[in-house]
Design an enzyme around this catalytic site. Structure first.
Site, PDB file in Angstrom:
ATOM      1  N   ASP A  20      -2.411  -3.113   2.359  1.00  0.00           N
ATOM      2  CA  ASP A  20      -3.169  -4.054   1.530  1.00  0.00           C
ATOM      3  C   ASP A  20      -4.643  -3.649   1.437  1.00  0.00           C
ATOM      4  O   ASP A  20      -5.275  -3.346   2.445  1.00  0.00           O
ATOM      5  CB  ASP A  20      -3.034  -5.432   2.206  1.00  0.00           C
ATOM      6  CG  ASP A  20      -3.527  -6.563   1.332  1.00  0.00           C
ATOM      7  OD1 ASP A  20      -4.679  -6.503   0.878  1.00  0.00           O
ATOM      8  OD2 ASP A  20      -2.752  -7.515   1.127  1.00  0.00           O
ATOM      9  N   CYS A  61       0.183 -11.701   3.935  1.00  0.00           N
ATOM     10  CA  CYS A  61       0.768 -10.371   3.769  1.00  0.00           C
ATOM     11  C   CYS A  61       2.013 -10.439   2.888  1.00  0.00           C
ATOM     12  O   CYS A  61       3.015 -11.057   3.247  1.00  0.00           O
ATOM     13  CB  CYS A  61       1.131  -9.786   5.133  1.00  0.00           C
ATOM     14  SG  CYS A  61       1.773  -8.109   5.019  1.00  0.00           S
ATOM     15  N   CYS A  70      -2.232  -3.074   7.596  1.00  0.00           N
ATOM     16  CA  CYS A  70      -1.391  -3.164   6.410  1.00  0.00           C
ATOM     17  C   CYS A  70      -1.992  -2.270   5.327  1.00  0.00           C
ATOM     18  O   CYS A  70      -3.185  -1.957   5.346  1.00  0.00           O
ATOM     19  CB  CYS A  70      -1.345  -4.612   5.940  1.00  0.00           C
ATOM     20  SG  CYS A  70      -0.270  -4.883   4.516  1.00  0.00           S
ATOM     21  N   HIS A 100      -2.152  -9.348   9.035  1.00  0.00           N
ATOM     22  CA  HIS A 100      -3.207 -10.171   8.416  1.00  0.00           C
ATOM     23  C   HIS A 100      -2.657 -11.452   7.817  1.00  0.00           C
ATOM     24  O   HIS A 100      -1.452 -11.589   7.592  1.00  0.00           O
ATOM     25  CB  HIS A 100      -3.972  -9.364   7.356  1.00  0.00           C
ATOM     26  CG  HIS A 100      -3.149  -8.952   6.172  1.00  0.00           C
ATOM     27  ND1 HIS A 100      -3.234  -9.564   4.952  1.00  0.00           N
ATOM     28  CD2 HIS A 100      -2.219  -7.975   6.034  1.00  0.00           C
ATOM     29  CE1 HIS A 100      -2.384  -8.986   4.110  1.00  0.00           C
ATOM     30  NE2 HIS A 100      -1.761  -8.017   4.735  1.00  0.00           N
TER      31      HIS A 100
END
Lengths: 478, 478
Positions: free
Chosen positions: A142, A216, A140, A205
């Site tokens: 992130d 997420c 991701c 995640h």
């Protein structure tokens, strides 16, 4: 209430010291992480100090002296000459300081990473031994996943075999991946190599401590949704290549999950036809718990047996090489689980976002650490806007709410062996910056977006070379 | 004063009937061209008629009847119900009619092109015989070059081996071309084929009648600049591939020029190392003049000799296959030169722009004719904006100045064998449309851009399938 650590009883009598953990590597990584954190913390600390200096005649010189001594960079002189009315643009200085810290970290990476880079569990040679010419990894976007390569997986981020392409929700671009697959497969054939394959890994995640808020964002913090979406995308890619190029040519796929509170991974073995499965197969935290106290060989055998049993359970067609790679990923992750136990009290203090800037474009191989930045892989904003939207939304809460700017590094790689490639990479940086500026006009306060445009040479020496900064009072640095 | 035709003295005693000209093919092409011109002219004629109809109760029915009978399409009912105050939106109806004519032409192409498609001088088999698996052709985006394949070169536009990517000034995108090269080269190896190569052709243009005003706008109507820029781009691509993949792998390159007044080509043979040269080597008009009156074999031999002499003159390393392809291109162009002599009085009446719409995205294989549309190949507006800018500028003069709208077909191809590819092509259409709308806001009057979003299936049956129209009163047609 603090949640128990699923890998090890931190209050128990048994010490959390697993035989398979590479303690020297953990030590080296921790030293590096602490050094980087301090370097980036210093940007704020030093600029706060500068903000408190008396604004008399000596201000500019004093500020430069502080910046030079503690940040190792120059500050744009024009900014230090701010008028008494408008004051000094601290937001611009802050972004400039962050960009300088990035460049410094990349420039010094060969020295600063020497202690741990060679010790990575997974490098080009091992990847080749497992039967792969490419590991194409999509975590991701992130920030909490931007340390996955060196920390969570212990994969050398500078490996030639590794492609890192982060997307919000791990929803990678099928067409971009097919282009990469094509390029890598052709290269193999041109070099007369045969028998190795392309492995696509998607990494979703979740948060075991706060599953409904710190998972997420792209999937509404829903762990199952994140997992299923990543599996579906893997399946699309694999099927697409099989149908477009030939059944035997579909890439191997591997679905992984990460608990970002612990950096513990889980592995979903592929099914009987090599297709991605969402069935849970092996959890590294459980493996840690089960094998704690065992000797090296016994623990290794337990891991191999666990993988074999899991594979049998889903009738997986995973090759010997893929199972070997999975075993190595699990072993490597035991080190990271213990790293978090030893150096972050078993669970990261900051469960949520803590990114300092946004990076869009191509990955910065030499600078990867949890929560340092949000990373959206893209070629154009037109195609990658959804990922940048998520990043800007994160920074509205993290930075804009406190009056901090949103620093954005736009970074593209080029191959200097191709004529004009650097110029085109620079143009791409400029285009993406213009696109971002236009897209968030009205949403982000005027001037709050600060840009550092950088390029790296995939076939030469330039690494995160600064093209120019925009909005930081610095123009055309080199 | 009318300029003399350089190929043939139109007032002389010798008839302009060359032995190598395929007169049956010319006849078939002319029938097709006249039919298409009439079909597109009818859009305007029929709508003018509708505009003159009394706006009473029977208006909508009468309009539909006319459209159905003469255009073979329905008009959006909502538009025909325009209020007495605002009137009927004729611009929207006009764009809708044009889009319908395009779709009809594509749908009926198998029947309407049957007379000439099989007679094309250059098809997949011949391209393969010359040693090429791909002809990657970049003409200018200019509408006057959108008939180059079937008319000027007599290349079957539906050939699998042909890639058509038009850019303003013939300035193709190196990275897109490298991706195409990679994909095609891999395909060859996967199919176990060897020995054939990739040929990149760049086609610049100029106007012999009005060299300083009707040449290539992207190069300031400067013939030398257009030629040199195309040569430089070819050199970049070739060198890039050689340096990135291996010296022996650089694609063959061929630089061509077209006099858009006559559709006569010129060929610049590559040099000793295969590099593009700007040296003038063979002019088709001159070849026509020199070989007029010769028997077939003699004329063919003369062409071959001319190519050999030109090759020797620049010490060209052109292969036997490339020279064979050049000879065929020249022979084919003799037919087109005579076509313009017979059917367009030796020189097109309309020397300049006369495009009816803009097409952006992927080429419409089944609809290619001089001055029918301006075509900008692109994947994203972000990367392709420069070409669209030129197109919009042309339509400011052609259409907006007369109160006509700017009809834009956004067309992308997808491979239905790849899961989700159609949905992504549709998203791409929508993204590019949004980008165009945003980019020209303020420059183009509100509502003057009319969009037809279409997709074609590269591995299935859908051809120019309408996703939706936007700004024509029609939503979600299918």
């Amino acid at each position: 209430m603090v949640l128990a650590n699923p890998a090890c009883d931190l209050n128990g009598r048994q010490p959390c010291e697993h035989a398979l953990v590479d303690r020297a590597l953990n030590q080296a990584l921790h030293g590096y992480e602490a050094m980087l954190q301090a370097r980036f913390d210093d940007v704020e600390a030093v600029l706060r100090g500068i903000a408190e200096l008396p604004r008399g005649e000596g201000f500019a010189a004093q500020a430069q002296e502080l910046a030079h001594a503690r940040l190792g960079c120059e500050l744009p002189e024009a900014l230090l000459q701010g008028s008494w009315m408008a004051g000094v643009d601290m937001a611009a200085l802050y972004a400039h300081g962050l960009f300088a810290a990035c460049r410094r970290s990349v420039a010094q990476a060969p020295r600063e990473q020497a202690d741990w880079l060679a010790g990575m569990a997974i490098d080009d040679a091992f990847i080749g031994d497992c039967g792969y010419h490419t590991l194409d990894i999509t975590p991701c976007a992130d920030g909490r996943l931007q340390g996955v390569l060196p920390f969570v997986f212990r994969i050398a981020p500078t490996s030639e075999a590794v492609l890192l392409k982060a997307y919000a929700g791990a929803l990678f671009d099928i067409e971009i991946d097919m282009t990469d697959w094509t390029q890598r497969e052709l290269m193999q054939r041109l070099n007369g190599r045969q028998g190795t394959r392309y492995l696509k890994m998607a990494v979703y995640h979740y948060s075991s401590s706060a599953p409904s808020s710190e998972g997420c964002a792209a999937h509404g913090s829903n762990e199952d949704a994140a997992r299923d979406a990543a599996a579906a995308r893997l399946n699309q890619l694999r099927t697409g290549i099989m149908q477009a190029f030939g059944v035997g040519l579909g890439p191997d796929v591997l679905l992984l999950g990460i608990d970002t509170d612990l950096d513990a991974i889980r592995v979903h073995l592929p099914g009987a036809q090599g297709e991605p499965l969402t069935t849970l197969t092996v959890e590294a935290a459980q493996v840690y718990r089960e094998t704690l106290g065992m000797a090296v060989e016994q623990a290794s055998k337990h891991i191999a047996d666990t993988i074999e049993q899991a594979a049998a359970g889903v009738r997986s067609s995973a090759s010997v090489g893929l199972k070997r790679l999975i075993a190595r990923l699990l072993e490597a992750n035991l080190s990271q689980i213990e790293y978090v136990i030893q150096h972050h009290e078993g669970r990261y203090e900051r469960l949520g976002h803590g990114e300092r800037f946004i990076c869009v474009g191509d990955p910065i191989d030499e600078l990867q650490m949890r929560n340092l930045y949000y990373f959206a892989h893209l070629d154009t904003l037109e195609e990658g806007a959804a990922c940048v939207d998520v990043g800007v939304h994160i920074f509205e809460k993290l930075n804009l709410s406190r009056g901090y700017p949103v620093p954005v590094i736009v970074h593209f790689s080029y191959a200097s062996v191709i004529p004009g490639a650097r110029e085109r990479a620079v143009e791409r940086c400029e285009r993406v910056m213009r696109g971002i500026t236009a897209r968030y006009r009205g949403q982000v306060p005027e001037g709050a977006l600060k840009f550092g445009l950088c390029v790296s040479d995939a076939t030469g020496d330039e690494r995160l070379g600064l093209v120019r900064e925009c909005g930081t009072g610095t123009q055309a640095v080199n």
